[in-house]
Design an enzyme around this catalytic site. Structure first.
Site, PDB file in Angstrom:
ATOM      1  N   ASP A  68       0.803  -1.226   0.000  1.00  0.00           N
ATOM      2  CA  ASP A  68       0.000   0.000   0.000  1.00  0.00           C
ATOM      3  C   ASP A  68       0.835   1.275   0.000  1.00  0.00           C
ATOM      4  O   ASP A  68       0.451   2.272  -0.602  1.00  0.00           O
ATOM      5  CB  ASP A  68      -0.935   0.015   1.211  1.00  0.00           C
ATOM      6  N   TYR A  73     -10.072   0.236   2.819  1.00  0.00           N
ATOM      7  CA  TYR A  73      -9.540   0.111   4.173  1.00  0.00           C
ATOM      8  C   TYR A  73      -9.115   1.462   4.734  1.00  0.00           C
ATOM      9  O   TYR A  73      -8.679   2.328   3.986  1.00  0.00           O
ATOM     10  CB  TYR A  73      -8.295  -0.785   4.147  1.00  0.00           C
TER      11      TYR A  73
HETATM   12 CU   LIG Z   1      -7.693  -6.939   7.138  1.00  0.00          CU
END
Ligand SMILES: [Cu+2]
Length: 669
Positions: A321, A405
């Site tokens: 990420d 997320y």
């Molecule tokens: Cu997770």
């Protein structure tokens, strides 16, 4: 609050009346660096700016500056992608002089995916007839409600390398309304491949129709009572929560001078970069009249989220990420009373956009104090007198959104000299769809009818450029060892600690031993304290997990840092990332595994610790539809750094007036 606008210069520190060389780039500097490159390299509009970041001066130059020496040149590192040429470039600009000091084409790499590419890739897929046909097969005709998330494309098969194209691999989800949680309706089996340079859909894989899950899964207060929402709370928000106000009538106990933070005995600088987000510099502790250094630079160096589901939609979800997207760019604007509670100060984040303009993220970094329970206590059981102190901690935090997320990054400084780092995982899990009433997926957990969350791991690596009482440090691995029974161990309970000096990078990759309680200690061997111990800090390896990917696999090569929990390297100004400078689509092997190949000595020199930690995310139904915060991290504790408990001088709590309280601490009346 510092609002940095174009045209401002770095904020001078009142203590020195000079801008510190680690002050983050201003908007004006970002734009000046872009302009200098544009002019010198003759850029065309197809040249897009990926990163414009401070090229931090060498540690020795910073230390010399703080001792009254000259200010190092203000240098900026620029990374760009020339789309028409299908090439990447990087260089250094001396921004004060608008001088491009170095500029080179870097072949065989793909810099991070740019935000504009994120958005354009989504629209490119939406317009693709093959994708549209696949969506019609699933009964979807209003394509405007589709969310097409451009997941990175790992180099795990021929034709996907950085020289083959600039790829992302978007996955599709379907909203039922524009403000709906689209992750409740994943389009299983449909995977696309987009080349970002040409902005074309290279491939559309359709592995067969799985019905779209039926139920909405929204989490706003209004949605709780909507019929059909999963889960549902027909009574609405709970009514028995009374106000909890954090009041600091005298204001906070910290001061902020530009990005220089002083909190009680702690003294440090706050940084922010487009790739790493929040960075801490020059962390020191004022001990008596002396400001003693602990860490020169502390930063999150990489993240890795490998999914464990071999299904066609999921097995290439192997995201780095930070290195593939740049988490500073994805940082949230924080809201007082929501993200942060109490007496808050904010700092903005200043980053670049892809045109080379500055982009200010207001309230990107939150600074505040928190009560953290008790610091210490003892009750004299004979007299009943008790001595107890509260613990307070300084919190420096930011929150980023990476697609579905959220990650909150929290540094905590404590009054007892300890430092804690926590990542708070939250947001919406990455979902898949499964067909059939009550069918359980083989590699995940059903969270709602027809919706599952695949198993995955979250890895983080934090780079700690240590400077315990100065830059010359050494690192010991300390392991408790049980002794054999015998005359020296009459009842079999004796143990001691075994210390192994990590003498070179040849031994620079280390394993945690959670049951054995192993830890690592960074000491300055040249300045023993009054008890004869070298002053040190110990890293407690909490939340260490094993990597489940096979050794030698493309996945393991891609993120080699996850194979060891601790790495120790010699300081190098240019080694900042656990996966190297260009992990996107890389064949792997870069970063830490390559850095330690140098075999540099590590004794009484400038050492850097890199700690890998993580969590096995076996999804729970309770993670749906938005995941309760799951915190993981590690701590650094002073270990012989102080002569005793550094929090001994914490003031006694003001309400201390009971009979159990020591008379010296009682308050009148
Ligand atoms: Cu997770």
């Amino acid at each position: 609050m510092a609002v940095l606008a174009s045209g401002q210069v770095p904020v001078p520190d009142a203590a020195t009346a000079r801008a510190h060389p680690l002050e983050p780039l201003t908007a004006a500097e970002i734009e000046a660096a872009a302009a200098a490159v544009r002019a010198a390299a003759g850029l065309r509009p197809s040249a897009r700016f990926v990163y414009i970041s401070l090229y931090e001066p060498a540690k020795a130059d910073v230390i010399a500056f703080e001792a009254g020496g000259p200010a190092p040149a203000r240098q900026v590192k620029v990374v760009l992608r020339e789309r028409a040429e299908r090439a990447s470039y990087e260089g250094i600009v001396a921004v004060d002089r608008a001088e491009v000091q170095s500029w080179r084409r870097v072949d065989g790499v793909q810099p991070s995916v740019m935000f504009e590419e994120f958005l354009a890739a989504e629209e490119t897929v939406r317009a693709d007839p093959r994708w549209q046909q696949a969506m019609r097969r699933r009964g979807v005709t209003d394509f405007s409600l589709c969310m097409i998330d451009p997941w990175s494309s790992p180099n795990v098969a021929p034709g996907l390398g950085p020289q083959d194209g600039r790829f992302v691999r978007p996955l599709t989800f379907v909203r039922s309304a524009p403000d709906d949680n689209g992750y409740a309706r994943p389009v299983e089996g449909l995977v696309t491949l987009v080349d970002l340079d040409t902005m074309t859909v290279v491939d559309v894989e359709d592995h067969g129709v799985v019905p779209l899950p039926a139920h909405p899964a929204n989490y706003s207060a209004a949605a709780l009572t909507e019929p059909g929402n999963v889960p549902s709370f027909p009574q609405g928000p709970r009514q028995d929560v009374r106000p909890l106000d954090i009041v600091q009538a005298g204001g906070p106990s910290f001061t902020l001078d530009g990005h220089h933070l002083r909190w009680q005995k702690w003294d440090l600088r706050i940084g922010f970069t487009a790739r790493e987000g929040l960075v801490l510099h020059r962390i020191g502790y004022r001990d008596g009249g002396t400001l003693r250094s602990v860490i020169h630079r502390a930063s999150l160096s990489e993240m890795f989220v490998p999914y464990a589901d071999p299904a066609a939609t999921h097995y290439r979800k192997l995201v780095l990420d930070e290195g593939e997207y740049g988490i500073g760019l994805l940082t949230n604007r924080l809201e007082l009373g929501c993200d942060c509670l109490g007496e808050i100060r904010y700092l903005d984040g200043v980053v670049n956009d892809n045109d080379g303009q500055a982009m200010v993220i207001p309230n990107a970094i939150c600074l505040h104090e928190e009560d953290s329970g008790i610091a210490w206590k003892h009750t004299d059981f004979r007299t009943g007198y008790a001595e107890v102190r509260r613990m307070r901690r300084m919190v420096i935090s930011s929150i980023v959104t990476v697609g579905n997320y959220e990650y909150g990054y929290y540094w905590y400084l404590y009054q007892d000299g300890s430092i804690e780092y926590q990542v708070k995982l939250t947001g919406v899990i990455s979902t898949g769809a499964v067909e059939g009433q009550g069918v359980q997926p083989g590699h995940g957990t059903l969270v709602a009818p027809g919706v599952y969350g695949p198993h995955h791991q979250h890895f983080f690596n934090v780079r700690l450029d240590m400077a315990v009482d100065g830059p010359a440090n050494r690192v010991y691995e300390v392991s408790p060892v049980a002794l054999p029974e015998g005359p020296g161990n009459p009842v079999g309970n004796a143990w001691r600690t075994e210390e192994v000096l990590i003498s070179s990078e040849a031994a620079g990759g280390r394993d945690a031993d959670p049951l054995g309680g192993r830890y690592w200690k960074v000491v300055n061997d040249k300045v023993p304290n009054g008890l004869g111990h070298p002053p040190g800090y110990k890293l407690l390896p909490e939340h260490s997990i094993a990597a489940f990917c096979h050794p030698g696999s493309a996945v393991a090569r891609r993120a080699g840092f996850i194979t060891r929990q601790l790495w120790v390297t010699a300081y190098d100004r240019d080694e900042l990332f656990a996966t190297g400078d260009y992990p996107n689509q890389s064949a792997g092997g870069g970063g830490l595994p390559a850095y330690v190949q140098a075999g540099r000595p590590l004794v009484d020199t400038d050492v850097v610790l890199w700690y890998t930690f993580g969590t096995n995310h076996v999804v729970r139904p309770e993670d749906w539809p938005v995941m309760p915060v799951h915190p993981i991290g590690f701590r650094l504790l002073p270990c012989g750094f102080f002569a005793g408990n550094p929090a001994l001088d914490n003031p006694a709590p003001s309400p201390c007036n009971s009979d159990n309280c020591h008379p010296d601490n009682r308050h009148p009346g």
